[in-house]
Design a protein around this motif. Sequence first.
Motif, PDB file in Angstrom:
ATOM      1  N   SER A  18       0.812  -1.216   0.000  1.00  0.00           N
ATOM      2  CA  SER A  18       0.000   0.000   0.000  1.00  0.00           C
ATOM      3  C   SER A  18       0.841   1.260   0.000  1.00  0.00           C
ATOM      4  O   SER A  18       0.323   2.330  -0.232  1.00  0.00           O
ATOM      5  N   GLU A  37      -5.128   2.634 -10.475  1.00  0.00           N
ATOM      6  CA  GLU A  37      -6.132   1.573 -10.426  1.00  0.00           C
ATOM      7  C   GLU A  37      -5.468   0.201 -10.381  1.00  0.00           C
ATOM      8  O   GLU A  37      -5.916  -0.704  -9.654  1.00  0.00           O
ATOM      9  N   ALA A  38      -4.385   0.026 -11.150  1.00  0.00           N
ATOM     10  CA  ALA A  38      -3.705  -1.257 -11.185  1.00  0.00           C
ATOM     11  C   ALA A  38      -2.939  -1.543  -9.907  1.00  0.00           C
ATOM     12  O   ALA A  38      -2.931  -2.683  -9.406  1.00  0.00           O
ATOM     13  N   TYR A  40      -3.414  -0.150  -6.742  1.00  0.00           N
ATOM     14  CA  TYR A  40      -4.170  -0.190  -5.490  1.00  0.00           C
ATOM     15  C   TYR A  40      -5.524  -0.884  -5.604  1.00  0.00           C
ATOM     16  O   TYR A  40      -6.313  -0.874  -4.661  1.00  0.00           O
ATOM     17  N   ALA A  41      -5.814  -1.466  -6.772  1.00  0.00           N
ATOM     18  CA  ALA A  41      -7.063  -2.217  -6.979  1.00  0.00           C
ATOM     19  C   ALA A  41      -8.290  -1.374  -6.683  1.00  0.00           C
ATOM     20  O   ALA A  41      -9.184  -1.750  -5.908  1.00  0.00           O
ATOM     21  N   VAL A  42      -8.322  -0.181  -7.253  1.00  0.00           N
ATOM     22  CA  VAL A  42      -9.454   0.725  -7.095  1.00  0.00           C
ATOM     23  C   VAL A  42      -9.966   1.106  -8.479  1.00  0.00           C
ATOM     24  O   VAL A  42      -9.374   0.741  -9.507  1.00  0.00           O
ATOM     25  N   LYS A  43     -11.075   1.848  -8.484  1.00  0.00           N
ATOM     26  CA  LYS A  43     -11.683   2.253  -9.750  1.00  0.00           C
ATOM     27  C   LYS A  43     -12.082   3.722  -9.650  1.00  0.00           C
ATOM     28  O   LYS A  43     -12.696   4.147  -8.675  1.00  0.00           O
ATOM     29  N   ARG A  86     -13.449   0.751  -2.772  1.00  0.00           N
ATOM     30  CA  ARG A  86     -12.934   0.478  -4.123  1.00  0.00           C
ATOM     31  C   ARG A  86     -13.213   1.597  -5.104  1.00  0.00           C
ATOM     32  O   ARG A  86     -12.387   1.890  -5.983  1.00  0.00           O
TER      33      ARG A  86
END
Length: 850
Positions: A18, A37-38, A40-43, A86
């Motif tokens: 993180s 996005e890639a 931290y796996a967010v959108k 997310r």
Amino acid sequence: MRRIYILLFLLFSISAFSQKDIQFTNTPLSEVLIELEAIYAVKFSYNSTFVEQKQVNLQLEKASLSEILKRLEQELNVVFDKIDERYYILKVKKELTICGYLKDGLDNTSIDGATISNSAQTKGSISDTNGYFSLKNISLSDTLLISFLGYKTLSIPASRFKEEHCETYVLSASSYLLNEVVVQEYLASGILKTQDGSIKINPKNLDILSGLSEPDILQNIQLLPGIESPTETASGLYIRGGSPDQNLILWDGIKMYNSDHFFGMISAFNPYITSDVKVSRSGTKAEYGDRVSGVIDIKTDNTIPSKTEGGFGLNMTHADAYLKIPLSEKVGVLVSGRRSITDIIQTPVFNNLSEQVFQNSSITENQNFFDPEFSESDELFNFHDVTLKLIANLSEKDRLVISNLITKNKLDYTFQDTQFDISSSDKLDIKNFGTNLTWNRNWNDRFSSKAQFYYSDYDFNYLGDNIFSTESVVTAKTNSIKELGASLLTDWKLNEHLTLSNGYQFFSNQVAYLLQYDDFIQNDDQTSPTHALYSQLNFNKPKQWYIDLGLRGSYYSGQNAVFLEPRIYAERILSDNFRLKASGEIKNQAISQIIEFTTQDFGLENQVWALSSEADIPILKSGQFSAGLLYSNNGWNLDIDGYYKSIDGLTSITRGFESAEDNLSEGTSTSTGIDFLLKKKFNNYSTWIGYTYSTTNFLFDDLNQGNSFRGNNDITHSLTWSHAYKWKGFQFSLGWKYRSGIPFSQASGFVDNEDETFIEYEEINAETLPAYHRADFSALYKFQLSKKPNSPVGKFGFSLLNVYGRRNQLSKNFGLFNVTDENNDTTVELGQIDRFSLRTTPNFVFRLEF
């Protein structure tokens, strides 16, 4: 144990993942968002057109997602709105320009000098004299903090502000201020009743009062019960039986020996630069000394403005202007000036005031006695006052203030009669200069100090010749006071309820006067240094007790005398609405005014200041006790205060009695009375009734066969009934004043022989003039020159004194006059000299403030 190692490994892995080193150089925002996005796996959801226009330059070491997004918000002026763990929505950060007005929550007055700051920035703003403020470049996510000394800090989200619309925001007084102020609107807005028993007047926030088109500091005070001006002047204030020279008048810590313009008709203090006026009728604090009656403590504005402010105005007697200029964030200058317009244009107001002032003087007598066809006169009269003040915040704990005041009155009158080839002149100059340097320091939250150095210079000069003399007879009178003073005062807050104040004061008076008439000369020149120490303990337990207990010790070196002056003021709070109060005090005074009779033919300013002496002018000593109650609830105010005051050390030359006995006599005065005030406010309308019942009696062993008699200005009954109404930008005030007539001594005849000539009188002050009454009206319209925020404010004012035109008799005296009959034989006759009140007098004022 193995499971614990696995858990710690996973937590470390998440933490390490993180936090990441970030480096973007001129990278399109769209690419930055895809990479985040890639990682931290967010959108992110956003407007692609907006994102394509943004470039990112960012370098961070081991940064978390929240740290990266916060930096992007600051750099790109955007907002990341978090929906859940997310999903985020990217929005354009909207910037606002906000504004507003600040008001006091109790009396609805504007708050000047409050700080408005953005919690997300270092910049802020300060409210102006109208309470107005504005801030630019504010984000919807920001929070505004509004703070001002004595008030609770207000926190407002920027989203609550409406752009292009200035709302009003109310500040609530902190508990400290609520404990200090008992009644926020005692008579009208801008007049406060404080817990130490004094009355505070704020001219800046003062509503219009009956008979005044604009504030006049000393005229406003006369509306308080227990304060009278029997001569209709601003400066002739009798406070609970004490004479005007027994009142202590301070202007920014400087003792004032001349407090008026136009022979008492106008105050010498500019109300538009005055922050507050503290009036004490009894129960004065131990720091106030050298006067035996009331205290009038005038303080000018001490705030450093954020921008240049000012104002100017014109009425029917004078014009004025003032400027407040910030030299920096920590230094400001205040400058003001007023000058009469009477030598440029003679308005109806000036003519009425002149008629009232100059009646029974040589100026009026010349005009009445000689034929206007063969006589001419030249009269030059003007007055002015100038103030200059420097305010410097040397540090967070230190403030330096330098105040200067100059007042001047000038009269140059000449008269000539061509038929008899005679002439006369009267030249009068009155000047007062004062300067004060004050250093305030807050050593910590519990201890503070104030050091003062001041100099006061009063000069009075009169020169005249007698028109009826066969030879040139010159009458001269001079009076000067040069006073140098210094003081050191400290306040130490011992605990939550106790505050100890201590102080040392030094002042040295050099007082001189010269009276000359023909072969008669009387003069005096004395210097008397005075040292004083005082200590005062204040106990303040909210909703229960307020007690001021003080002791003052004074050493008058000129008389080699030491006096102790205990003081106490106590207030018992029985409920939120009901209080009982009591006070006691002892005071002394070493300088006072004496009556002189050598310039009586001029008819003006026949008093001079003189120092006490063992020979004929003793030190005045007074004791005063009072007790009363105060009730305030739901717009009702009730204040009742009974008092007893005695003054020792009066002399017949300081009071000037009309009596055939011309020997010097020493005596006392005793005043008793009750002051009553009842006020009720109904929304925009308020009404109040002030009533005083009082008696003042004198006792002199060598006068009136040793029997007591009424004081020269004894007024048994005094009643004031006032009404005030506000409607939009208008204010209206109507008041009616009634009081008993003052006493006078009736002349029974006169003696005229080769040895002496004098008037014989009946019992001293046994007769009474008719009752005095009049009605006054005032109106004021306040407006802004444009709808833009912070635009200049204009004012139109109108006042009407003595609405129904009653000619009240102010005094009755007697004199001996030479009368020539048709055979040119001259005889002496006894004549009556009457003095009457002001006629119906309208006044107009226009002001503009920015």
